[in-house]
Design a protein around this motif. Sequence first.
Motif, PDB file in Angstrom:
ATOM      1  N   ALA A  77       0.839  -1.208   0.000  1.00 51.78           N
ATOM      2  CA  ALA A  77       0.000   0.000   0.000  1.00 51.78           C
ATOM      3  C   ALA A  77       0.874   1.258   0.000  1.00 51.78           C
ATOM      4  N   ALA A  78       1.953   1.227   0.787  1.00 49.95           N
ATOM      5  CA  ALA A  78       2.859   2.380   0.849  1.00 49.95           C
ATOM      6  C   ALA A  78       3.528   2.620  -0.500  1.00 49.95           C
ATOM      7  N   ALA A  79       3.755   1.535  -1.274  1.00 50.61           N
ATOM      8  CA  ALA A  79       4.369   1.661  -2.594  1.00 50.61           C
ATOM      9  C   ALA A  79       3.354   2.084  -3.653  1.00 50.61           C
ATOM     10  N   GLY A  80       2.114   2.324  -3.216  1.00 43.04           N
ATOM     11  CA  GLY A  80       1.087   2.803  -4.148  1.00 43.04           C
ATOM     12  C   GLY A  80       0.488   1.716  -5.014  1.00 43.04           C
ATOM     13  N   GLN A  81       0.731   0.444  -4.655  1.00 44.30           N
ATOM     14  CA  GLN A  81       0.159  -0.649  -5.450  1.00 44.30           C
ATOM     15  C   GLN A  81      -1.350  -0.718  -5.236  1.00 44.30           C
ATOM     16  N   GLY A  82      -2.011  -1.449  -6.119  1.00 47.43           N
ATOM     17  CA  GLY A  82      -3.446  -1.650  -5.985  1.00 47.43           C
ATOM     18  C   GLY A  82      -4.234  -0.865  -7.006  1.00 47.43           C
ATOM     19  N   ASP A  83      -5.504  -1.240  -7.128  1.00 52.77           N
ATOM     20  CA  ASP A  83      -6.405  -0.570  -8.052  1.00 52.77           C
ATOM     21  C   ASP A  83      -7.425   0.211  -7.244  1.00 52.77           C
ATOM     22  N   THR A  84      -7.800   1.372  -7.763  1.00 54.44           N
ATOM     23  CA  THR A  84      -8.756   2.190  -7.022  1.00 54.44           C
ATOM     24  C   THR A  84     -10.168   1.649  -7.212  1.00 54.44           C
ATOM     25  N   ILE A  85     -10.786   1.283  -6.104  1.00 53.33           N
ATOM     26  CA  ILE A  85     -12.185   0.830  -6.104  1.00 53.33           C
ATOM     27  C   ILE A  85     -12.923   1.630  -5.039  1.00 53.33           C
ATOM     28  N   GLY A  86     -13.992   2.279  -5.432  1.00 52.83           N
ATOM     29  CA  GLY A  86     -14.764   3.064  -4.473  1.00 52.83           C
ATOM     30  C   GLY A  86     -13.935   4.159  -3.820  1.00 52.83           C
ATOM     31  N   GLY A  87     -12.961   4.674  -4.555  1.00 49.12           N
ATOM     32  CA  GLY A  87     -12.153   5.776  -4.035  1.00 49.12           C
ATOM     33  C   GLY A  87     -10.997   5.332  -3.152  1.00 49.12           C
ATOM     34  N   VAL A  88     -10.800   4.022  -3.014  1.00 41.47           N
ATOM     35  CA  VAL A  88      -9.752   3.507  -2.144  1.00 41.47           C
ATOM     36  C   VAL A  88      -8.867   2.559  -2.945  1.00 41.47           C
ATOM     37  N   LYS A  89      -7.566   2.584  -2.674  1.00 38.95           N
ATOM     38  CA  LYS A  89      -6.653   1.626  -3.313  1.00 38.95           C
ATOM     39  C   LYS A  89      -6.877   0.245  -2.699  1.00 38.95           C
ATOM     40  N   VAL A  90      -7.131  -0.750  -3.561  1.00 42.81           N
ATOM     41  CA  VAL A  90      -7.381  -2.104  -3.087  1.00 42.81           C
ATOM     42  C   VAL A  90      -6.334  -3.035  -3.698  1.00 42.81           C
ATOM     43  N   LEU A  91      -5.646  -3.799  -2.827  1.00 40.88           N
ATOM     44  CA  LEU A  91      -4.607  -4.722  -3.278  1.00 40.88           C
ATOM     45  C   LEU A  91      -5.262  -6.018  -3.754  1.00 40.88           C
ATOM     46  N   ASP A  92      -4.791  -6.510  -4.893  1.00 45.31           N
ATOM     47  CA  ASP A  92      -5.332  -7.763  -5.428  1.00 45.31           C
ATOM     48  C   ASP A  92      -4.295  -8.867  -5.216  1.00 45.31           C
ATOM     49  N   PRO A  93      -4.577  -9.854  -4.352  1.00 46.25           N
ATOM     50  CA  PRO A  93      -3.594 -10.897  -4.040  1.00 46.25           C
ATOM     51  C   PRO A  93      -3.186 -11.723  -5.264  1.00 46.25           C
ATOM     52  N   LYS A  94      -4.011 -11.688  -6.299  1.00 47.61           N
ATOM     53  CA  LYS A  94      -3.653 -12.402  -7.525  1.00 47.61           C
ATOM     54  C   LYS A  94      -2.435 -11.736  -8.172  1.00 47.61           C
ATOM     55  N   LYS A  95      -2.401 -10.385  -8.061  1.00 45.13           N
ATOM     56  CA  LYS A  95      -1.300  -9.646  -8.681  1.00 45.13           C
ATOM     57  C   LYS A  95      -0.118  -9.473  -7.732  1.00 45.13           C
ATOM     58  N   ILE A  96      -0.373  -9.600  -6.431  1.00 42.64           N
ATOM     59  CA  ILE A  96       0.713  -9.431  -5.443  1.00 42.64           C
ATOM     60  C   ILE A  96       0.826 -10.722  -4.635  1.00 42.64           C
ATOM     61  N   PRO A  97       1.588 -11.701  -5.130  1.00 43.66           N
ATOM     62  CA  PRO A  97       1.667 -12.973  -4.415  1.00 43.66           C
ATOM     63  C   PRO A  97       2.311 -12.781  -3.040  1.00 43.66           C
ATOM     64  N   GLY A  98       1.943 -13.651  -2.103  1.00 38.34           N
ATOM     65  CA  GLY A  98       2.540 -13.612  -0.775  1.00 38.34           C
ATOM     66  C   GLY A  98       1.739 -12.837   0.255  1.00 38.34           C
ATOM     67  N   LEU A  99       0.644 -12.204  -0.199  1.00 36.56           N
ATOM     68  CA  LEU A  99      -0.172 -11.429   0.747  1.00 36.56           C
ATOM     69  C   LEU A  99      -1.093 -12.313   1.573  1.00 36.56           C
ATOM     70  N   VAL A 100      -1.744 -13.268   0.885  1.00 35.70           N
ATOM     71  CA  VAL A 100      -2.816 -14.039   1.508  1.00 35.70           C
ATOM     72  C   VAL A 100      -2.649 -15.534   1.229  1.00 35.70           C
TER      73      VAL A 100
END
Length: 615
Positions: free
Chosen positions: A280-303
Amino acid sequence: MMQSRNRWVWVLLGVLAVGVLASRCAPDRRTSRRATVSDVAAAAQKVYVAPGDLDEYYMFASGGHSGQVYVYGIPSMRHLVTIPVFTPYPATGYGFDDDSKAMLGSLTWGDAHHPALSETGGEYDGRWLFINDMNGRVARIDLRDFKTKQIFGPVPNVHGNHASSFVTPNTEYTMMASRFSIPLPEGTAVEVEKYATEYKGVVAGIKVDPKSGEMSMGFQILMPPFDYDLGDAGKKVSDGWMFWTSYNTERAIGKLEVTASQRDRDYIAAIDWRAAEKAAAAGQGDTIGGVKVLDPKKIPGLVYLMPCGKSPHGVDVSPDGKWIIGSGKLQGVTTAFNFEKIQTAIRNKDFTGEEDGIPVLKYESIKEAEVPVGLGPLHTQFGADGDAYTSLFVDSAIAKWKLGTWEVVDKVPMSYSIGHLSAAEGDSVSPDGKWLVGLNKLSHGRHLSVGPSQPESSQLVDITEEKMKLLLDAFTEPEPHYAQIVKADKLKPIEVYPKEENKHPLAIWDVKDAGVTRNGNNVLVKMVAVRSTLTPTAFEVRKGDVVKVAITNIEQTTDELHGFGLLGYNINVVVDPGETKTVTFTATKPGVFAYYCTNFCSALHQEMQGYLVVR
Ligand code: K7E
Ligand code: CUA
């Protein structure tokens, strides 16, 4: 196979139904399990707090859909105070003055389940209490004055914030998760039939300022359309991880009691929240509903997903952080997962499949033990010396068992249908043992009849010895879900607001400064409340004026509260010693309206009154 599995589900549902029916039909009046006289005397002595003496612990209990927090003393179980959070509370004027009204916004109810005391190093530090609301919100109560200071949210994308609020060991985050998956962003309408593919869940970390406690958006993670139910943060060895149970991993719709019970296992989601924080600090994620949301499919190791008995409810991390306890709520066992084995399985890619790109760990590789606690295990709390206590909804009992040897050593029946349970500092890194409270869903037959709308029961259990002992019944407003019990001397509440700390721009400390000023049709009334006059004692406005009354209680004496009740205008403010509050209204109705002090404050309290004249 499927057939027999379904039959198993029905058998379990049957057992559940019979259990509930049996408990409904057989109220346990005193006659049925009469304790011996010496037992009663011994129990009474343990819970008796003599007049003038103080309780040893505070218990902060959620008020469920009352939206409040109830504070009890332990061991007396006396209700000390109600802290209004998500719902107006006329007793303290909460929801009437400008600030608390603004904080509540357009919602006048909340459904609060899980209070979380702030922690430092995994110990309760006595600073704040966080609590969730199903309407996507989290509130912060300051334990310096027991007042709600912030309501954060509704947070976008998190629909039905049940799995909340759970704090990390240094209160870096208070966590939330959606119980109900929905199409995102909110406001998108997609037919329910497309649930499995078009609906999404979200888990989120709400950042907590270490100095002020102020909450802000931390990170959000997009999750498969399951129902995220409860959570607990890792601690010590597992610090940095967060665990959330989920049900309906079938992605079913309709009658979930059937359709979401098809699989033998659902999941506990294990989340590396430090990795999420970094992304999140690196600005990753897609904006959904005005908030950056991380997608574990694109960022392995999160979940990672840990298979768990079907339809799990609570998940609880042991004081040393080594064991993650979770169970299917229709099962007879609870599983202790081994954090080290989870890490090994992740390293070795010991996966059995994936869900929307999230790896599923192999149950056999991460499980340490299955503990035969009894039917319907919901929640686990911890005592001293590796003791664990699991609430059993179906058995209506608490099981005591041992971490490490995994033997069940004792059981005590609860009346009735226990949900959560709370032990003294029982989810910190150093539980105290001593006291355990069962928070039951039903109370029938245990109190004087009060008609159909009955209170819930909370039962105090002595856990100082090998065998648990039931000591006391108490009753609460609906509905005690979770509660936390903290050593009383960890809290240092103030009893008056020091005058020098009052920085309110409209505060006045002398009756000479009280009075009315007009600016167009805005009228400002600066009022002083002190025994036993509200100054000014009368004021006049014109019909249509917007009137703001700023009341300062200039007392510096403990317990000298004054109220401002204005008849005919639905106004009721209570001002604590040293505090200033404002209330704003439009004078729509002409006439004469009395105002008066609502809190009995002195022999001449009844004389503490005045008149508003609207011309
Ligand atoms: Cu009632 Cu934690 Cu909402 Cu369990 S929850 S019982
Ligand atoms: Cu002031 Cu009553």
